[in-house]
Scaffold this active site. Structure first.
Site, mmCIF file in Angstrom:
data_model
loop_
_atom_site.group_PDB
_atom_site.id
_atom_site.type_symbol
_atom_site.label_atom_id
_atom_site.label_comp_id
_atom_site.label_asym_id
_atom_site.label_seq_id
_atom_site.Cartn_x
_atom_site.Cartn_y
_atom_site.Cartn_z
ATOM 1 N N TYR A 162 42.767 28.825 46.376
ATOM 2 C CA TYR A 162 43.044 28.678 44.935
ATOM 3 C C TYR A 162 41.874 27.989 44.217
ATOM 4 O O TYR A 162 41.635 28.211 43.034
ATOM 5 C CB TYR A 162 44.358 27.910 44.729
ATOM 6 C CG TYR A 162 44.999 28.181 43.393
ATOM 7 C CD1 TYR A 162 45.389 29.471 43.041
ATOM 8 C CD2 TYR A 162 45.201 27.164 42.478
ATOM 9 C CE1 TYR A 162 45.970 29.730 41.815
ATOM 10 C CE2 TYR A 162 45.791 27.412 41.251
ATOM 11 C CZ TYR A 162 46.174 28.699 40.921
ATOM 12 O OH TYR A 162 46.747 28.948 39.698
ATOM 13 N N LYS A 169 44.270 24.002 36.833
ATOM 14 C CA LYS A 169 45.712 23.743 36.677
ATOM 15 C C LYS A 169 45.992 22.241 36.613
ATOM 16 O O LYS A 169 46.903 21.805 35.902
ATOM 17 C CB LYS A 169 46.516 24.393 37.811
ATOM 18 C CG LYS A 169 46.513 25.916 37.780
ATOM 19 C CD LYS A 169 47.011 26.488 36.466
ATOM 20 C CE LYS A 169 47.199 27.993 36.507
ATOM 21 N NZ LYS A 169 47.390 28.576 35.170
HETATM 22 N N1 LIG Z 1 50.877 35.171 39.473
HETATM 23 C C1 LIG Z 1 51.004 34.004 40.076
HETATM 24 O O1 LIG Z 1 51.105 33.905 41.308
HETATM 25 C C2 LIG Z 1 51.040 32.737 39.252
HETATM 26 C C3 LIG Z 1 51.611 31.585 39.804
HETATM 27 C C4 LIG Z 1 51.630 30.419 39.056
HETATM 28 C C5 LIG Z 1 51.083 30.410 37.784
HETATM 29 N N2 LIG Z 1 50.519 31.548 37.269
HETATM 30 C C6 LIG Z 1 49.937 31.486 35.932
HETATM 31 O O2 LIG Z 1 50.684 32.289 35.067
HETATM 32 C C7 LIG Z 1 49.875 32.639 33.953
HETATM 33 C C8 LIG Z 1 49.991 34.142 33.709
HETATM 34 O O3 LIG Z 1 49.422 34.844 34.779
HETATM 35 P P1 LIG Z 1 50.078 36.148 35.400
HETATM 36 O O4 LIG Z 1 50.189 35.890 36.860
HETATM 37 O O5 LIG Z 1 51.262 36.572 34.646
HETATM 38 O O6 LIG Z 1 48.896 37.210 35.274
HETATM 39 P P2 LIG Z 1 48.492 38.191 34.080
HETATM 40 O O7 LIG Z 1 47.150 38.698 34.478
HETATM 41 O O8 LIG Z 1 49.542 39.165 33.827
HETATM 42 O O9 LIG Z 1 48.364 37.220 32.810
HETATM 43 C C9 LIG Z 1 47.200 36.508 32.518
HETATM 44 C C10 LIG Z 1 46.916 36.728 31.052
HETATM 45 O O10 LIG Z 1 45.787 35.946 30.631
HETATM 46 C C11 LIG Z 1 45.154 36.699 29.615
HETATM 47 N N3 LIG Z 1 43.785 36.226 29.355
HETATM 48 C C12 LIG Z 1 42.786 36.044 30.239
HETATM 49 N N4 LIG Z 1 41.668 35.641 29.598
HETATM 50 C C13 LIG Z 1 41.987 35.552 28.272
HETATM 51 C C14 LIG Z 1 41.270 35.192 27.104
HETATM 52 N N5 LIG Z 1 39.975 34.851 27.134
HETATM 53 N N6 LIG Z 1 41.922 35.212 25.918
HETATM 54 C C15 LIG Z 1 43.221 35.571 25.839
HETATM 55 N N7 LIG Z 1 43.972 35.911 26.918
HETATM 56 C C16 LIG Z 1 43.345 35.910 28.118
HETATM 57 C C17 LIG Z 1 45.157 38.123 30.182
HETATM 58 O O11 LIG Z 1 44.915 39.062 29.169
HETATM 59 C C18 LIG Z 1 46.569 38.190 30.736
HETATM 60 O O12 LIG Z 1 47.447 38.683 29.757
HETATM 61 C C19 LIG Z 1 48.461 32.172 34.294
HETATM 62 O O13 LIG Z 1 48.240 30.914 33.706
HETATM 63 C C20 LIG Z 1 48.530 32.023 35.812
HETATM 64 O O14 LIG Z 1 47.575 31.115 36.310
HETATM 65 C C21 LIG Z 1 50.506 32.714 37.973
#
Ligand SMILES: NC(=O)c1ccc[n+]([C@@H]2O[C@H](COP(=O)([O-])OP(=O)(O)OC[C@H]3O[C@@H](n4cnc5c(N)ncnc54)[C@H](O)[C@@H]3O)[C@@H](O)[C@H]2O)c1
Length: 275
Positions: A162, A169
């Site tokens: 990670y 985070k």
């Molecule tokens: N998928 C996992 O395992 C997981 C676990 C815990 C937390 N998260 C967190 O959840 C959140 C959403 O991620 P996800 O897993 O749904 O993936 P995802 O890729 O669907 O969502 C990430 C979003 O960030 C947006 N993004 C990236 N750069 C950007 C910018 N410069 N301006 C505007 N938007 C931008 C992307 O367009 C996308 O819509 C993130 O913060 C991620 O770290 C994900």
């Protein structure tokens, strides 16, 4: 009448139907919320991102869909302006955004570049402050507004693979606490969900993601991986009046993985049988 009947807000971070933001939006919509969305700006001739997100949000009656790059203050201000023009005040904000340049994310943290670090921090942590700040500046937050962001356990403890995103985070979770303290007197709550590993566009860039899911399923008390719908429903609750007494919290929705200090006995016996 739904929990969100008469409530209006914005959901930032829908990329496709696997996005955590989309699952939260579906739950908010089912409860009667009116929602405006953003998409990453399109670069070529074709509005690829707009079309992809539009296909999802149009059928649920999205109030608007506009481009936003969180590295651009004018974009952020325009989103808040649009929300104010459409809704008056904003009752909820979902911030579900993260990014790190792949070369900086996949290596050890000591090898990450200065620019990669800045960019990852700007998009994944600072952007929460920027969005909340723009909304406060435009007096857009309603009297009981709730802001939610998404984190991961790798910000609290070391999760190999990670790496740089874990550092982001940790910063994001600290932003949640400071924002909660500063915006609390105005009635705004700020919280985070620390979600277990889910297969999405973002997580596909994380090194050893398959191992993270395998470890989660074998070690967590529920002995399984999470369904995105479980984050969506908790997200809705944390944005609703059901959680009105809670702010500055990072709530784990991870099948209990975070409580384990050591692997359970059944996991250890499997390992010793295999060796
Ligand atoms: N998928 C996992 O395992 C997981 C676990 C815990 C937390 N998260 C967190 O959840 C959140 C959403 O991620 P996800 O897993 O749904 O993936 P995802 O890729 O669907 O969502 C990430 C979003 O960030 C947006 N993004 C990236 N750069 C950007 C910018 N410069 N301006 C505007 N938007 C931008 C992307 O367009 C996308 O819509 C993130 O913060 C991620 O770290 C994900």
């Amino acid at each position: 009448m739904g929990l969100f009947t008469g409530k209006k807000g914005i959901v930032l971070g829908v990329a496709n139907d696997r996005s955590i933001a989309w699952s939260i939006a579906e739950h908010l919509h089912r409860e009667g919320a009116e929602i405006g969305f953003t998409h990453l700006p399109d670069t070529g001739d074709r509005p690829k991102n707009q079309n992809k997100v539009g296909k999802l949000v149009d059928p649920i009656g999205s109030k608007f869909l506009i481009p936003m790059d969180v590295c651009n203050d004018e974009h952020i201000a325009a989103v808040i302006e649009k929300a104010v023009a459409t809704f008056g005040k904003i009752d909820f904000i979902v911030h579900s955004i993260a990014f790190a340049p792949p070369a900086d994310l996949t290596g050890p943290t000591y090898a990450c570049s200065r620019n990669g670090f800045k960019s990852a921090m700007e998009i994944s942590a600072y952007s929460l402050l920027a969005v909340a700040g723009a909304a406060k500046k435009q007096d857009a937050l309603s009297q009981d507004c709730s802001i939610l962001t998404l984190s991961y356990f790798g910000g609290e403890e070391v999760i190999p693979g990670y790496n740089l995103m874990g550092i982001c985070k940790a910063a994001l979770e600290c932003c949640v606490r400071y924002l909660a303290s500063e915006l609390g007197p105005y009635g705004t709550r700020v919280n985070a969900i620390s979600a277990g590993p889910l297969r999405t566009v973002s997580s596909s860039g994380v090194g050893d993601f398959d191992k993270m899911q395998m470890v989660n399923a074998t070690i967590s008390p529920l002995r399984r991986n999470l369904d995105v719908d479980e984050v969506g429903s908790m997200g809705m609750v944390m944005l609703s009046k059901l959680s009105s007494g809670m702010t500055g919290e990072v709530v784990h929705v991870d099948c209990g993985f975070n409580i384990m200090g050591a692997p359970p006995a059944d996991f250890l016996s499997k390992i010793s049988a295999a060796t």
